[in-house]
Motif scaffolding. Structure first.
Motif, PDB file in Angstrom:
ATOM      1  N   THR A 119       0.840  -1.125  -0.166  1.00 44.70           N
ATOM      2  CA  THR A 119       0.305   0.007  -0.181  1.00 44.70           C
ATOM      3  C   THR A 119       0.773   1.331   0.251  1.00 44.70           C
ATOM      4  O   THR A 119       0.580   2.186  -0.685  1.00 44.70           O
ATOM      5  N   VAL A 120       1.855   1.155   0.823  1.00 40.52           N
ATOM      6  CA  VAL A 120       2.953   2.367   0.748  1.00 40.52           C
ATOM      7  C   VAL A 120       3.161   2.580  -0.617  1.00 40.52           C
ATOM      8  O   VAL A 120       3.468   3.873  -1.209  1.00 40.52           O
ATOM      9  N   ALA A 121       3.902   1.456  -1.279  1.00 36.71           N
ATOM     10  CA  ALA A 121       4.305   1.770  -2.577  1.00 36.71           C
ATOM     11  C   ALA A 121       3.385   2.315  -3.607  1.00 36.71           C
ATOM     12  O   ALA A 121       3.854   3.321  -4.370  1.00 36.71           O
ATOM     13  N   GLU A 122       2.038   1.954  -3.683  1.00 37.07           N
ATOM     14  CA  GLU A 122       0.979   2.745  -4.548  1.00 37.07           C
ATOM     15  C   GLU A 122       0.821   4.153  -3.989  1.00 37.07           C
ATOM     16  O   GLU A 122       0.751   4.981  -4.720  1.00 37.07           O
ATOM     17  N   SER A 123       0.778   4.291  -2.844  1.00 34.41           N
ATOM     18  CA  SER A 123       0.224   5.661  -2.143  1.00 34.41           C
ATOM     19  C   SER A 123       1.463   6.679  -2.326  1.00 34.41           C
ATOM     20  O   SER A 123       1.131   7.906  -2.675  1.00 34.41           O
ATOM     21  N   ASN A 130      26.537  -4.606  -4.147  1.00 33.58           N
ATOM     22  CA  ASN A 130      27.332  -5.304  -3.723  1.00 33.58           C
ATOM     23  C   ASN A 130      26.450  -6.754  -3.111  1.00 33.58           C
ATOM     24  O   ASN A 130      26.934  -7.475  -2.176  1.00 33.58           O
ATOM     25  N   MET A 131      25.445  -6.748  -3.434  1.00 38.37           N
ATOM     26  CA  MET A 131      24.326  -7.742  -3.088  1.00 38.37           C
ATOM     27  C   MET A 131      23.877  -8.717  -4.275  1.00 38.37           C
ATOM     28  O   MET A 131      23.005  -8.197  -4.962  1.00 38.37           O
ATOM     29  N   PRO A 132      24.617  -9.803  -4.691  1.00 39.58           N
ATOM     30  CA  PRO A 132      24.041 -10.483  -5.895  1.00 39.58           C
ATOM     31  C   PRO A 132      22.743 -10.872  -6.062  1.00 39.58           C
ATOM     32  O   PRO A 132      21.970 -10.911  -7.015  1.00 39.58           O
ATOM     33  N   GLU A 133      21.953 -10.995  -4.848  1.00 38.03           N
ATOM     34  CA  GLU A 133      20.423 -11.322  -4.834  1.00 38.03           C
ATOM     35  C   GLU A 133      19.641 -10.354  -5.437  1.00 38.03           C
ATOM     36  O   GLU A 133      18.821 -10.472  -5.855  1.00 38.03           O
ATOM     37  N   CYS A 134      20.258  -8.939  -5.581  1.00 31.78           N
ATOM     38  CA  CYS A 134      19.457  -7.904  -6.193  1.00 31.78           C
ATOM     39  C   CYS A 134      19.957  -7.881  -7.735  1.00 31.78           C
ATOM     40  O   CYS A 134      19.178  -6.864  -8.370  1.00 31.78           O
ATOM     41  N   TYR A 135      20.630  -8.287  -8.075  1.00 35.56           N
ATOM     42  CA  TYR A 135      21.378  -8.000  -9.572  1.00 35.56           C
ATOM     43  C   TYR A 135      20.286  -8.129 -10.727  1.00 35.56           C
ATOM     44  O   TYR A 135      20.284  -7.522 -11.563  1.00 35.56           O
ATOM     45  N   ASP A 136      19.255  -9.238 -10.430  1.00 42.09           N
ATOM     46  CA  ASP A 136      18.297  -9.299 -11.683  1.00 42.09           C
ATOM     47  C   ASP A 136      17.164  -8.678 -11.114  1.00 42.09           C
ATOM     48  O   ASP A 136      15.993  -8.996 -11.913  1.00 42.09           O
ATOM     49  N   CYS A 137      16.959  -7.682 -10.171  1.00 42.34           N
ATOM     50  CA  CYS A 137      15.797  -6.868  -9.967  1.00 42.34           C
ATOM     51  C   CYS A 137      15.701  -5.750 -10.673  1.00 42.34           C
ATOM     52  O   CYS A 137      16.648  -4.892 -11.067  1.00 42.34           O
ATOM     53  N   ALA A 182       8.255   2.307  -8.032  1.00 41.60           N
ATOM     54  CA  ALA A 182       8.686   3.620  -8.511  1.00 41.60           C
ATOM     55  C   ALA A 182       9.162   3.453  -9.945  1.00 41.60           C
ATOM     56  O   ALA A 182       8.962   4.249 -10.827  1.00 41.60           O
ATOM     57  N   ILE A 183       9.962   2.400 -10.338  1.00 37.61           N
ATOM     58  CA  ILE A 183      10.455   2.156 -11.408  1.00 37.61           C
ATOM     59  C   ILE A 183       9.617   1.895 -12.577  1.00 37.61           C
ATOM     60  O   ILE A 183       9.323   2.659 -13.749  1.00 37.61           O
ATOM     61  N   ASP A 184       8.594   1.214 -12.320  1.00 39.94           N
ATOM     62  CA  ASP A 184       7.292   0.952 -13.279  1.00 39.94           C
ATOM     63  C   ASP A 184       6.637   2.383 -13.566  1.00 39.94           C
ATOM     64  O   ASP A 184       6.459   2.565 -14.642  1.00 39.94           O
ATOM     65  N   PHE A 185       6.531   2.968 -12.419  1.00 41.72           N
ATOM     66  CA  PHE A 185       5.782   4.319 -12.553  1.00 41.72           C
ATOM     67  C   PHE A 185       6.550   5.179 -13.328  1.00 41.72           C
ATOM     68  O   PHE A 185       6.290   5.910 -14.345  1.00 41.72           O
ATOM     69  N   LEU A 186       8.012   5.480 -13.225  1.00 38.41           N
ATOM     70  CA  LEU A 186       8.951   6.372 -13.803  1.00 38.41           C
ATOM     71  C   LEU A 186       8.847   5.943 -15.403  1.00 38.41           C
ATOM     72  O   LEU A 186       8.911   6.868 -16.261  1.00 38.41           O
ATOM     73  N   VAL A 187       9.037   4.707 -15.507  1.00 38.70           N
ATOM     74  CA  VAL A 187       9.207   4.413 -17.014  1.00 38.70           C
ATOM     75  C   VAL A 187       7.902   4.883 -17.652  1.00 38.70           C
ATOM     76  O   VAL A 187       7.954   5.200 -19.039  1.00 38.70           O
ATOM     77  N   LYS A 188       6.873   4.477 -17.187  1.00 35.69           N
ATOM     78  CA  LYS A 188       5.465   4.609 -17.809  1.00 35.69           C
ATOM     79  C   LYS A 188       5.068   6.273 -17.833  1.00 35.69           C
ATOM     80  O   LYS A 188       4.548   6.648 -18.952  1.00 35.69           O
ATOM     81  N   THR A 248      13.072  -6.362   2.737  1.00 41.83           N
ATOM     82  CA  THR A 248      12.373  -6.873   2.011  1.00 41.83           C
ATOM     83  C   THR A 248      10.940  -5.827   1.947  1.00 41.83           C
ATOM     84  O   THR A 248      10.225  -5.848   0.964  1.00 41.83           O
ATOM     85  N   SER A 249      10.784  -5.229   3.112  1.00 40.88           N
ATOM     86  CA  SER A 249       9.810  -4.178   3.127  1.00 40.88           C
ATOM     87  C   SER A 249       9.882  -3.113   2.287  1.00 40.88           C
ATOM     88  O   SER A 249       8.999  -2.120   1.869  1.00 40.88           O
ATOM     89  N   PHE A 250      11.191  -2.751   1.950  1.00 40.25           N
ATOM     90  CA  PHE A 250      11.394  -1.766   0.891  1.00 40.25           C
ATOM     91  C   PHE A 250      11.241  -1.867  -0.578  1.00 40.25           C
ATOM     92  O   PHE A 250      11.173  -1.215  -1.421  1.00 40.25           O
ATOM     93  N   CYS A 251      11.207  -3.296  -0.940  1.00 39.33           N
ATOM     94  CA  CYS A 251      11.073  -3.717  -2.545  1.00 39.33           C
ATOM     95  C   CYS A 251       9.892  -3.437  -2.973  1.00 39.33           C
ATOM     96  O   CYS A 251      10.019  -2.605  -4.256  1.00 39.33           O
ATOM     97  N   PRO A 252       8.826  -3.406  -2.528  1.00 39.95           N
ATOM     98  CA  PRO A 252       7.723  -3.201  -3.386  1.00 39.95           C
ATOM     99  C   PRO A 252       7.707  -1.501  -3.723  1.00 39.95           C
ATOM    100  O   PRO A 252       7.060  -1.166  -4.879  1.00 39.95           O
TER     101      PRO A 252
END
Length: 471
Positions: A323-327, A415-422, A457-463, A448-452
């Motif tokens: 909800t934070v992400a959308e708001s 520096n966090m390989p688990e983030c490279y494909d995000c 944000a990227i989805d919105f900015l690109v669109k 993980t609470s920050f990921c959404p």
């Protein structure tokens, strides 16, 4: 990077992502999550690129383009220059390594002076108080400690590396900083003295984070005289604010806060509002934003998401984060329409617009000194109570060489390989290391609470970029 020609064997970069931007118009964005470059193409071409596999440029053109081969080549070359297409055997970790080198040395630009860890109210979500252990001894910072903190900051600044647009920042913080106003005023006078004699850059800014209740006319005039930016914590209109921001008897504080807010603004201070997002305002955040702008008349606004602490975990973390992400997207659009700066989302906008890799969303990642009231210095004010990642100021020779600051500076998605494909790799900043540590036991795990928020944000900015230029 070699030049691309018709015989070059190409494949999609691992950092290439596709976003549908206009389903009716059949347009898709091709986005590089490492460079933040974006290109809009027909959905038909995008689908072909998704299945390109490994082949020569010439073969791909023959398969997918019936007309204008030169235009097709130029289009693919543009994707090549964007690094969305790469050579078959290219090692893309080289690009990662180049960016990682940026973080090899801390760059201190922020000083937090925790003038006191005492507070005159008891907000129900306070992460700072939530990190205070039992039997902790609360205190106020002495002028001697405050002066040593400012001097350490001045010595630590990389003067040679400062750009014209850089603004080192000193933040007066608490608890409630104004409970130690005498020392705060001495700090303001001392910083002016250092700026006048060239021991601090003239561009150095001072910010006061406060609940506003203790702002008198005299204090407001002093804040204006020393050009202090005043950030006052307000969570919305009275009926919203008073649900969480209460005094120690559980009574709402809105009326007292607004008196201080009005005094600061009347004195000519640069006043902004800081709004913490919790269940009391989460579902009405756009309405709260309109209230800030249209009723309160703020020109600067910052939203704070909940941070994890041992005393109070984020309630319903998954729906809260979504909800934070959308708001925040909606709140940014409202602020933009009114010409108001909303700090949290603007960090994303700026990095996207500039095509910069946004290494950290928090100054705690090797970019700040936090001075506790009792003379310790650390990386993150959330640890002021436990003193994790803090050392005695008297024992700290150079923060940029100390293991704490070196480690925290490197704590970034790069520096966090688990983030490279995000898709949000270059625009995220990694969220809050402290929250990650509370939940998982290590600052090096994903918040993980920050990921959404980062992905939305990227989805919105690109669109939004597409709609601004092509709709």
């Amino acid at each position: 990077m070699n030049e691309m020609d018709l015989k070059t064997m190409v494949r999609l970069s691992r950092f290439t992502h596709f976003i549908d931007v206009s389903k009716e118009g059949g347009m898709t964005a091709i986005y590089n999550s490492l460079t933040q470059s974006v290109m809009y193409v027909s959905t038909q071409l995008a689908e072909a690129l998704k299945n390109i596999g490994i082949q020569t440029v010439e073969c791909f053109i023959e398969q997918c383009f019936q007309e204008d081969r030169e235009e097709a080549y130029n289009l693919l070359k543009h994707l090549w220059n964007m690094r969305c297409l790469v050579e078959e055997d290219e090692d893309e970790m080289i690009e990662i390594g180049v960016l990682q080198k940026v973080l090899e040395k801390p760059q201190i630009m922020i000083l937090y002076l925790i003038l006191t860890d005492i507070c005159n109210i008891g907000c129900r979500y306070c992460f700072f108080e939530g990190g205070i252990p039992e039997n902790y001894k609360f205190s106020k910072m002495s002028w001697e400690i405050a002066k040593k903190g400012v001097d350490l900051f001045a010595r630590t600044l990389d003067w040679d590396g400062l750009q014209d647009t850089d603004a080192p920042t000193i933040i007066l913080y608490g608890g409630e900083a104004l409970l130690n106003w005498d020392v705060a005023l001495q700090v303001l006078k001392y910083v002016k003295q250092l700026k006048d004699c060239g021991d601090l850059p003239e561009s150095t800014l001072i910010t006061l984070n406060t609940n506003g209740i203790l702002i008198t006319e005299e204090i407001a005039q002093n804040l204006a005289e020393y050009d202090v930016s005043v950030a006052i914590s307000i969570d919305g209109p009275k009926e919203v604010h008073d649900k969480m921001r209460v005094d120690h008897l559980g009574r709402g504080t809105f009326d007292s806060v607004m008196k201080g807010f009005d005094r600061a603004r009347k004195a000519g201070c640069n006043v902004s509002a800081c709004c913490t997002i919790d269940e009391h305002n989460l579902d009405i955040l756009p309405d709260v934003t309109r209230w800030f702008i249209e009723d309160l008349g703020v020109q600067g606004l910052g939203f704070n998401t909940l941070l994890e602490c041992n005393a109070r975990r984020i309630p319903r973390p998954v729906p809260y984060s979504n909800t934070v992400a959308e708001s925040l997207v909606e709140c940014f659009k409202i602020a933009r329409d009114h010409g108001v700066h909303e700090d949290r989302f603007m960090r994303k906008v700026t990095a996207f617009a500039d095509g910069d890799f946004y290494f950290s969303d928090c100054g705690g990642c090797g970019m700040q000194l936090v001075i506790s009231p009792d003379g310790y210095v650390g990386t993150c004010h959330a640890y002021c109570g436990t003193k994790d990642y803090f050392v005695k100021m008297s024992e700290l020779e150079n923060p940029v060489d100390h293991p704490y600051w070196v480690e925290w500076r490197k704590r970034s998605p790069i520096n966090m390989p688990e983030c490279y494909d995000c898709i949000a790799l270059a625009n995220c900043g990694g969220g809050c290391p402290h929250s990650a540590a509370i939940v998982t036991g290590s600052i090096w795990n994903v918040d993980t609470s920050f990921c959404p928020h980062a992905k939305r944000a990227i989805d919105f900015l690109v669109k939004d970029l597409f709609n601004q230029h092509f709709s």
